[in-house]
Design a protein around this motif. Structure first.
Motif, PDB file in Angstrom:
ATOM      1  N   ARG A 139     -18.954  -5.211  -4.605  1.00  0.00           N
ATOM      2  CA  ARG A 139     -18.963  -3.809  -5.024  1.00  0.00           C
ATOM      3  C   ARG A 139     -20.176  -3.502  -5.891  1.00  0.00           C
ATOM      4  O   ARG A 139     -20.715  -2.392  -5.829  1.00  0.00           O
ATOM      5  CB  ARG A 139     -17.658  -3.484  -5.749  1.00  0.00           C
ATOM      6  N   ARG A 144     -19.160  -0.138  -0.316  1.00  0.00           N
ATOM      7  CA  ARG A 144     -18.155   0.892  -0.597  1.00  0.00           C
ATOM      8  C   ARG A 144     -16.737   0.340  -0.526  1.00  0.00           C
ATOM      9  O   ARG A 144     -15.897   0.631  -1.382  1.00  0.00           O
ATOM     10  CB  ARG A 144     -18.317   2.048   0.385  1.00  0.00           C
ATOM     11  N   TYR A 145     -16.452  -0.458   0.497  1.00  0.00           N
ATOM     12  CA  TYR A 145     -15.113  -1.008   0.679  1.00  0.00           C
ATOM     13  C   TYR A 145     -15.207  -2.525   0.817  1.00  0.00           C
ATOM     14  O   TYR A 145     -15.771  -3.028   1.792  1.00  0.00           O
ATOM     15  CB  TYR A 145     -14.436  -0.418   1.911  1.00  0.00           C
ATOM     16  N   GLN A 329     -17.241   6.686   7.200  1.00  0.00           N
ATOM     17  CA  GLN A 329     -18.163   7.809   7.050  1.00  0.00           C
ATOM     18  C   GLN A 329     -18.705   8.233   8.412  1.00  0.00           C
ATOM     19  O   GLN A 329     -19.065   7.398   9.250  1.00  0.00           O
ATOM     20  CB  GLN A 329     -19.328   7.422   6.134  1.00  0.00           C
TER      21      GLN A 329
END
Length: 388
Positions: A139, A144-145, A329
């Protein structure tokens, strides 16, 4: 959900990585998962590329790399997910243009983070981090994940005929068993202390007097072992031994106690330590308290066979993937990414091909020069040595 599982292909003392991956895929398909395999190793079998070499090949339009990417794009037609099972050989600019949901998986952190995971991880939709201690590190890279997903068991790494009664009542005649390289600098001092404390221990791997355990004898030795000390190079726990030891009825005493409790229940399914001195004391204690050792070994076996077998570990990954699929996204995607990159890099590729013969000559000259210098230095030392 159709998943394309990218796997490595190398050979080691523990076996053929491709055969292990294909056996795993076969098991998953038998349990209803729609999974196919794709080899991500160039010129297999062999090592993976460091990011530096991967980036060079991508930017000069390396024919071998882009041919593999072109085949990968073809295989991804009709797939929903690309799982890079060991995080190798896919350039981030290629990954970021794919239309499928992309998942990066790595079990080599933090030792290989700089050359493997850190430069590419943020290009993926999701990162599955094998080392429970390194999720926050991902992170911090801008991923992002990132979620922890255990390595779990692999086909052939345990004896499926083992029963709980065998662990609780069966005979085991090897006190300590370690299948671990001794010469790794972060581990060598600790291994020397273990060898001194347990001179009759069965220690196998690079640098031990016994050498490597002969191929085919690993499971038989694990069935005979009482305790398996588990050491990592740095943070963890993460390695295959974390799951293989209890799956074969061996009581595990593992380092990285701080994070070990995420994987197992401490002092019930596994025992943790932070220093080698603690490990030595714990090994001596449980060798002297056999019933306690057996109960912990049996509890560890129950846990790993329930939560960390091949199918359970993959189901763990799939739950995480399904939870993150809606969060992907929206981004423009391309087709024929490898072909486009080949067209963009005609001049760098041509320049590389033209200079290749000169690089061969230069490397040969440098090799000869180094040998001559070494010879002259040895001769000078001999002439300078005092004579009787």
């Amino acid at each position: 959900m159709k998943v394309l599982h990218g796997y490595p292909y190398y050979r080691s003392a523990t076996g053929d990585a491709e055969q292990i991956a294909l056996r795993l895929i076969e098991v998953l398909r038998q349990h209803g998962y729609d999974v196919d395999g794709f080899c991500l190793t160039l010129n297999p079998p062999g090592p993976h590329l460091t990011f530096r070499e991967l980036d060079r090949r991508w930017r000069r339009g390396d024919r071998e790399l882009l041919s593999m990417y072109e085949k990968l794009e073809e295989r991804l037609e009709g797939c929903d997910v690309l799982l890079n099972g060991s995080g190798i050989n896919l350039h981030p600019e290629f990954v970021s243009r794919l239309k499928v949901f992309t998942v990066f998986q790595c079990f080599d952190d933090p030792e290989s983070s700089a050359i493997l995971s850190k430069p590419v991880a943020a290009a993926y939709d999701l990162c599955l981090v094998g080392n429970v201690a390194e999720v926050e590190t991902y992170r911090s890279w801008g991923v992002r994940y990132a979620e922890w997903a255990p390595l779990g068991l692999l086909p052939g790494s345990y004896d499926p005929t083992l029963r709980e009664i065998d662990i609780l009542e069966g005979r085991r005649d090897i006190d300590l068993l370690m299948l671990i390289d001794r010469l790794s600098p972060p581990r060598r001092e600790r291994m020397d202390k273990m060898a001194k404390a347990f001179p009759d221990g069965h220690f196998y791997g690079r640098g031990w007097p016994r050498g490597y355990l002969p191929v085919g004898q690993e499971l038989a030795m694990l069935r005979r072992a009482k305790i398996g000390p588990n050491f990592h190079n740095s943070t963890g726990p993460i390695n295959l031994r974390l799951f293989q030891l209890p799956a074969n009825g061996v009581m595990q005493i593992c380092d990285n106690r701080k994070h070990l409790g995420v994987v197992y229940e401490l002092d019930k399914e596994v025992v943790g330590f932070e220093t080698v001195e603690e490990c030595i004391d714990l090994c001596r204690y449980y060798l002297a308290h056999d019933r306690e050792r057996r109960e912990i070994a049996a509890a560890g076996w129950r846990r790993v066979m329930r939560d960390y077998n091949e199918v359970a570990a993959f189901a763990w990954r799939m739950r995480i993937i399904e939870a993150h699929l809606p969060c992907r996204q929206v981004r423009p995607v391309e087709t024929a990414i490898a072909i486009r990159q080949r067209d963009r890099t005609r001049w760098p590729r041509l320049r590389h091909q033209m200079l290749a013969p000169f690089r061969v000559v230069v490397n040969a000259v440098l090799t000869i020069a180094r040998r001559v210098v070494g010879y002259l230095r040895r001769g000078f030392k001999c002439q300078s040595a005092p004579h009787d």
